[in-house]
Write a protein that holds these residues in place. Structure first.
Motif, PDB file in Angstrom:
ATOM      1  N   MET A   1       0.842  -1.227   0.000  1.00 21.58           N
ATOM      2  CA  MET A   1       0.000   0.000   0.000  1.00 21.58           C
ATOM      3  C   MET A   1       0.855   1.245   0.000  1.00 21.58           C
ATOM      4  O   MET A   1       1.741   1.433   0.828  1.00 21.58           O
ATOM      5  CB  MET A   1      -0.863  -0.041   1.280  1.00 21.58           C
ATOM      6  CG  MET A   1      -1.808   1.108   1.425  1.00 21.58           C
ATOM      7  SD  MET A   1      -2.041   1.432   3.186  1.00 21.58           S
ATOM      8  CE  MET A   1      -1.139   2.974   3.388  1.00 21.58           C
ATOM      9  N   LEU A  56      -4.532  20.153   6.928  1.00 19.07           N
ATOM     10  CA  LEU A  56      -4.052  20.395   8.281  1.00 19.07           C
ATOM     11  C   LEU A  56      -2.789  21.249   8.214  1.00 19.07           C
ATOM     12  O   LEU A  56      -2.655  22.258   8.920  1.00 19.07           O
ATOM     13  CB  LEU A  56      -3.699  19.047   8.911  1.00 19.07           C
ATOM     14  CG  LEU A  56      -4.455  18.565  10.116  1.00 19.07           C
ATOM     15  CD1 LEU A  56      -5.920  18.909  10.043  1.00 19.07           C
ATOM     16  CD2 LEU A  56      -4.270  17.078  10.271  1.00 19.07           C
ATOM     17  N   SER A 119      -9.239  25.391  18.572  1.00 20.27           N
ATOM     18  CA  SER A 119      -7.977  24.681  18.371  1.00 20.27           C
ATOM     19  C   SER A 119      -7.897  24.069  16.978  1.00 20.27           C
ATOM     20  O   SER A 119      -6.844  23.635  16.548  1.00 20.27           O
ATOM     21  CB  SER A 119      -7.782  23.618  19.452  1.00 20.27           C
ATOM     22  OG  SER A 119      -8.710  22.588  19.273  1.00 20.27           O
TER      23      SER A 119
ATOM     24  N   GLN B  55      -4.571  21.749  18.115  1.00 22.36           N
ATOM     25  CA  GLN B  55      -4.887  20.390  17.655  1.00 22.36           C
ATOM     26  C   GLN B  55      -4.429  20.139  16.230  1.00 22.36           C
ATOM     27  O   GLN B  55      -4.170  19.004  15.837  1.00 22.36           O
ATOM     28  CB  GLN B  55      -6.389  20.124  17.756  1.00 22.36           C
ATOM     29  CG  GLN B  55      -6.943  20.191  19.161  1.00 22.36           C
ATOM     30  CD  GLN B  55      -6.326  19.171  20.095  1.00 22.36           C
ATOM     31  OE1 GLN B  55      -5.828  18.139  19.650  1.00 22.36           O
ATOM     32  NE2 GLN B  55      -6.333  19.461  21.380  1.00 22.36           N
ATOM     33  N   LEU B  56      -4.367  21.204  15.469  1.00 19.40           N
ATOM     34  CA  LEU B  56      -3.930  21.083  14.088  1.00 19.40           C
ATOM     35  C   LEU B  56      -2.489  20.561  14.052  1.00 19.40           C
ATOM     36  O   LEU B  56      -2.161  19.617  13.331  1.00 19.40           O
ATOM     37  CB  LEU B  56      -3.952  22.480  13.456  1.00 19.40           C
ATOM     38  CG  LEU B  56      -4.896  22.759  12.315  1.00 19.40           C
ATOM     39  CD1 LEU B  56      -6.213  22.054  12.471  1.00 19.40           C
ATOM     40  CD2 LEU B  56      -5.098  24.263  12.186  1.00 19.40           C
ATOM     41  N   ALA B  57      -1.673  21.208  14.844  1.00 18.83           N
ATOM     42  CA  ALA B  57      -0.259  20.813  14.887  1.00 18.83           C
ATOM     43  C   ALA B  57      -0.134  19.388  15.414  1.00 18.83           C
ATOM     44  O   ALA B  57       0.631  18.583  14.899  1.00 18.83           O
ATOM     45  CB  ALA B  57       0.524  21.772  15.768  1.00 18.83           C
ATOM     46  N   SER B  59      -2.365  17.035  15.268  1.00 24.18           N
ATOM     47  CA  SER B  59      -2.836  16.082  14.261  1.00 24.18           C
ATOM     48  C   SER B  59      -1.826  15.920  13.134  1.00 24.18           C
ATOM     49  O   SER B  59      -1.607  14.825  12.629  1.00 24.18           O
ATOM     50  CB  SER B  59      -4.152  16.546  13.650  1.00 24.18           C
ATOM     51  OG  SER B  59      -5.175  16.525  14.596  1.00 24.18           O
ATOM     52  N   LEU B  60      -1.232  17.029  12.752  1.00 24.95           N
ATOM     53  CA  LEU B  60      -0.261  16.973  11.650  1.00 24.95           C
ATOM     54  C   LEU B  60       0.871  16.046  12.039  1.00 24.95           C
ATOM     55  O   LEU B  60       1.370  15.265  11.241  1.00 24.95           O
ATOM     56  CB  LEU B  60       0.285  18.384  11.386  1.00 24.95           C
ATOM     57  CG  LEU B  60       1.322  18.489  10.288  1.00 24.95           C
ATOM     58  CD1 LEU B  60       0.754  17.993   8.968  1.00 24.95           C
ATOM     59  CD2 LEU B  60       1.799  19.928  10.147  1.00 24.95           C
ATOM     60  N   SER B  65      -6.827  12.621  14.913  1.00 25.70           N
ATOM     61  CA  SER B  65      -7.504  13.882  15.225  1.00 25.70           C
ATOM     62  C   SER B  65      -8.577  13.805  16.292  1.00 25.70           C
ATOM     63  O   SER B  65      -9.114  14.826  16.700  1.00 25.70           O
ATOM     64  CB  SER B  65      -8.166  14.392  13.955  1.00 25.70           C
ATOM     65  OG  SER B  65      -9.106  13.412  13.502  1.00 25.70           O
ATOM     66  N   ASN B  66      -8.916  12.591  16.711  1.00 23.15           N
ATOM     67  CA  ASN B  66     -10.053  12.438  17.624  1.00 23.15           C
ATOM     68  C   ASN B  66     -11.349  12.981  17.036  1.00 23.15           C
ATOM     69  O   ASN B  66     -12.227  13.413  17.762  1.00 23.15           O
ATOM     70  CB  ASN B  66      -9.779  13.092  18.973  1.00 23.15           C
ATOM     71  CG  ASN B  66      -8.962  12.196  19.862  1.00 23.15           C
ATOM     72  OD1 ASN B  66      -9.170  10.982  19.876  1.00 23.15           O
ATOM     73  ND2 ASN B  66      -8.028  12.770  20.582  1.00 23.15           N
ATOM     74  N   ILE B  67     -11.415  12.987  15.735  1.00 23.72           N
ATOM     75  CA  ILE B  67     -12.627  13.424  15.078  1.00 23.72           C
ATOM     76  C   ILE B  67     -13.162  12.295  14.202  1.00 23.72           C
ATOM     77  O   ILE B  67     -12.400  11.597  13.537  1.00 23.72           O
ATOM     78  CB  ILE B  67     -12.370  14.675  14.217  1.00 23.72           C
ATOM     79  CG1 ILE B  67     -12.086  15.873  15.134  1.00 23.72           C
ATOM     80  CG2 ILE B  67     -13.570  14.977  13.327  1.00 23.72           C
ATOM     81  CD1 ILE B  67     -11.934  17.164  14.392  1.00 23.72           C
ATOM     82  N   ASN B 115     -13.152  13.677   0.690  1.00 23.72           N
ATOM     83  CA  ASN B 115     -11.836  14.287   0.523  1.00 23.72           C
ATOM     84  C   ASN B 115     -11.530  15.297   1.619  1.00 23.72           C
ATOM     85  O   ASN B 115     -10.414  15.363   2.130  1.00 23.72           O
ATOM     86  CB  ASN B 115     -11.723  14.979  -0.840  1.00 23.72           C
ATOM     87  CG  ASN B 115     -11.454  13.983  -1.936  1.00 23.72           C
ATOM     88  OD1 ASN B 115     -10.838  12.942  -1.694  1.00 23.72           O
ATOM     89  ND2 ASN B 115     -11.924  14.281  -3.139  1.00 23.72           N
ATOM     90  N   MET B 116     -12.539  16.074   1.949  1.00 24.41           N
ATOM     91  CA  MET B 116     -12.335  17.046   3.018  1.00 24.41           C
ATOM     92  C   MET B 116     -11.996  16.347   4.321  1.00 24.41           C
ATOM     93  O   MET B 116     -11.068  16.711   5.021  1.00 24.41           O
ATOM     94  CB  MET B 116     -13.589  17.897   3.201  1.00 24.41           C
ATOM     95  CG  MET B 116     -13.687  18.481   4.603  1.00 24.41           C
ATOM     96  SD  MET B 116     -15.247  19.341   4.847  1.00 24.41           S
ATOM     97  CE  MET B 116     -15.360  19.343   6.637  1.00 24.41           C
ATOM     98  N   SER B 119      -8.490  14.952   4.116  1.00 21.01           N
ATOM     99  CA  SER B 119      -7.414  15.934   4.237  1.00 21.01           C
ATOM    100  C   SER B 119      -7.380  16.564   5.622  1.00 21.01           C
ATOM    101  O   SER B 119      -6.434  17.237   5.981  1.00 21.01           O
ATOM    102  CB  SER B 119      -7.536  17.000   3.154  1.00 21.01           C
ATOM    103  OG  SER B 119      -8.665  17.798   3.388  1.00 21.01           O
ATOM    104  N   ARG B 120      -8.446  16.347   6.388  1.00 20.58           N
ATOM    105  CA  ARG B 120      -8.429  16.827   7.780  1.00 20.58           C
ATOM    106  C   ARG B 120      -8.053  15.697   8.724  1.00 20.58           C
ATOM    107  O   ARG B 120      -8.137  15.833   9.929  1.00 20.58           O
ATOM    108  CB  ARG B 120      -9.799  17.344   8.198  1.00 20.58           C
ATOM    109  CG  ARG B 120     -10.379  18.373   7.315  1.00 20.58           C
ATOM    110  CD  ARG B 120     -10.192  19.770   7.852  1.00 20.58           C
ATOM    111  NE  ARG B 120     -10.449  20.694   6.766  1.00 20.58           N
ATOM    112  CZ  ARG B 120      -9.790  21.819   6.578  1.00 20.58           C
ATOM    113  NH1 ARG B 120      -8.828  22.181   7.393  1.00 20.58           N
ATOM    114  NH2 ARG B 120     -10.066  22.590   5.566  1.00 20.58           N
ATOM    115  N   LYS B 121      -7.766  14.526   8.149  1.00 20.62           N
ATOM    116  CA  LYS B 121      -7.316  13.388   8.939  1.00 20.62           C
ATOM    117  C   LYS B 121      -8.300  12.934  10.010  1.00 20.62           C
ATOM    118  O   LYS B 121      -7.914  12.728  11.167  1.00 20.62           O
ATOM    119  CB  LYS B 121      -5.979  13.723   9.619  1.00 20.62           C
ATOM    120  CG  LYS B 121      -4.895  14.213   8.684  1.00 20.62           C
ATOM    121  CD  LYS B 121      -4.410  13.116   7.782  1.00 20.62           C
ATOM    122  CE  LYS B 121      -3.425  13.660   6.741  1.00 20.62           C
ATOM    123  NZ  LYS B 121      -3.305  12.779   5.582  1.00 20.62           N
ATOM    124  N   ASP B 143      -6.478   2.402   2.535  1.00 22.76           N
ATOM    125  CA  ASP B 143      -5.662   3.301   3.340  1.00 22.76           C
ATOM    126  C   ASP B 143      -5.723   2.936   4.820  1.00 22.76           C
ATOM    127  O   ASP B 143      -5.238   3.675   5.665  1.00 22.76           O
ATOM    128  CB  ASP B 143      -6.221   4.719   3.181  1.00 22.76           C
ATOM    129  CG  ASP B 143      -5.164   5.672   2.692  1.00 22.76           C
ATOM    130  OD1 ASP B 143      -4.228   5.217   2.019  1.00 22.76           O
ATOM    131  OD2 ASP B 143      -5.284   6.871   2.996  1.00 22.76           O
TER     132      ASP B 143
END
Lengths: 336, 336
Positions: A1, A56, A119, B55-57, B59-60, B65-67, B115-116, B119-121, B143
């Motif tokens: 992958m 992100l 955040s 959280q952005l940093a 997650s990156l 992301s806990n989302i 896709n959104m 890209s926001r993981k 993935d």
DNA sequence: CTGAAAGCGCTTACAG
DNA sequence: CTGAAAGCGCTTACAG
């Protein structure tokens, strides 16, 4: 992958720097005078590879996200669901995504949500606020964030707000009952200290006092999170222990519970008993006789909210806060 | 106005490295053997300053992301609103946030949303899918993302799915009408090629054919995005140009429109005309006579979805995909 | 017309 | 018991 592609992979494959790829990605090819040849080549590689920039990383760098956070009391309430849907639709066309979440009227959850949105660097906040989060909202404002309140206003905050004149609407509704010859008009409302509810109570009270028809015992305040059964029980008591010939319900779901109770009690809604519900609902047209309702202009509200947000977002300069108050419409359904 | 605090500011103020602050932030103080003294000091500074990690940093860096992303057809549909609310409630208690969005049955929008989210993981996807996004979902699976489908299944995808046996439910409903002595049973459905709808049609057809009561002309398929007025017009024609003594509505909103039409046509729902609606709705209990309905077990569905997601998220190892099918419940309301 | 490099705010393997 | 440094994937001021 294969792992997720990054801008580096694209640059490598195209044999250019990531700077160049980034410029092309952001539509700055022309502005930055990237040659047509390189632009085309890079675009083709992006297309073929299915590469999507990591939002992100982009947000972390630029500080904005093209995301608007929407905080409501309860997304499963038809009023909020309808507003949310319209806002989402308009925002989407402008390239903004909406994230919504429900507070359930809990201050802690509301604060949590604001923090989460903060955040995640949302670009703007659309909030149907509750008492207790004034400071959190002030903090957002101090931070120069775009914030638009709706449905409920919060005293002491001078910011964008879109709402409805609930006091007037409630006066109109009560007056219609008085003019219909009702003498014992009950109010079933929710025991919540938010302006959009207290305004409804105040309108009811003002009109009845003026006509010397006000009776304290005809007001029933339902605690916010009690069970359906308890609510129905309290309504039953209201209707059976008092002489009542009309009732104004301050919210949609109370009206529905109330109609259920009236149905059980076999109270006929006819020329001797009238009901007006706050917030219209499809049910009210289906019933026989139909139920009168106070209708909020949903589309106008949603439009105004998103217009305000987008205009705030597109200009740097501070404009004065706008308070937009729409009138509600009383729909009298006298047919049977 | 002070700018947003970063971990660096905290480290500076505490006189320690950002590493130390990060460890404390992530509850690894003990594990990393940070002294109690330092831990307390840093925690106090964090507390006092109101610092919130970006959280952005995070997650990156960490890749999660806990989302949880939730994609439905239309969040203002009570079925989805109710499911969304329950899922949100449970997820919230486990520290996960939900972002939801509506596809409006458009493939392009659905892909956009995926896709959104990608890209926001987001950590996991809960999707009520539509035909045409099979490949996008496959890509997520490849993935190694956590994906749970619900409401509608997608042929050819062997992944977690939570649904309801719509074929069986439709058979039950139709059979109830047949057993009630109905001879001309109409079906009003939506012209959408999704399994959960076609199953309902198939169940209806199978039972009627078995009882030699099937009549092609009694099936009305409403295009998905036509106006309310057109829909009502078509129903009017169905009811007036044919002999009909019962009708099964395949969705909630069709049933409501249909009841409105029947009301206009002054068709009495009595022992000679019966209605069953798909997906229960508070209205149906309020009407006189009440309306029978097929009820999906909302809470069980929501519970199962979130349980699946959380269990997938908490274990590394691949488990076999689960297909959970709940029975629907036919609520016959014969009272008046 | 294009690229090297700094920096957004974190986490974590490694070193001491 | 604690820190320096690399790196997540981008954007952009600066330089050539």
């Amino acid at each position: 992958m294969k792992k997720t592609l990054s801008i580096k992979d694209i640059a490598l494959e195209a044999g250019v720097s990531i700077t160049t790829v980034s410029f092309i990605l952001n539509g700055k090819a022309k502005e930055k005078a990237i040659s047509d040849f390189v632009t085309k080549k890079v675009e083709k590689i992006i297309e073929d590879s299915g590469y999507k920039p990591n939002q992100l990383a982009r947000s972390l760098r630029t500080g904005n996200s093209n995301i608007i956070g929407l905080i409501v009391e309860d997304i499963s309430n038809p009023f909020f669901a309808a507003i949310a849907k319209m806002i989402e639709y308009k925002a989407y066309k402008k390239g903004y995504k909406i994230i919504y979440s429900s507070t359930e009227n809990e201050v802690a959850k509301a604060q949590d949500l604001i923090n989460m949105f903060k955040s995640r660097k949302v670009d703007a906040y659309i909030i149907s606020p509750i008492k207790g989060i004034e400071d959190d909202i002030k903090a957002l404002i101090n931070d120069h964030k775009t914030v638009v309140l709706f449905d409920r206003d919060l005293a002491g905050l001078n910011i964008d707000y879109v709402g409805v004149d609930h006091f007037k609407a409630s006066c109109d509704a009560t007056l219609a009952l008085v003019e219909g010859g009702r003498k014992n008009i009950a109010l079933v409302t929710i025991d919540l200290d938010v302006k959009q509810i207290t305004d409804r109570q105040a309108g009811y009270r003002e009109v009845l006092e003026k006509h010397k028809l006000f009776k304290e015992e005809l007001i029933l305040k339902i605690p916010f999170s009690q069970s359906e059964a308890e609510t129905e029980q309290q309504m039953k008591e209201l209707f059976s222990q008092n002489k009542v010939d009309a009732v104004l319900f301050a919210t949609n779901y109370l009206a529905i519970s109330g109609l259920m109770v009236l149905r059980t009690l076999a109270v006929k809604r006819d020329k001797d008993f009238e009901v007006i519900a706050y917030d219209d609902h499809i049910v009210f047209e289906l019933l026989t006789p139909q139920v009168s309702a106070v209708q909020q202009p949903l589309e106008a509200i949603a439009d105004k909210i998103i217009d305000l947000v987008l205009s705030r977002l597109s200009t740097k300069e501070k404009k004065l806060p706008q308070q937009v108050i729409f009138p509600a419409k009383l729909i009298l359904r006298k047919n049977t």
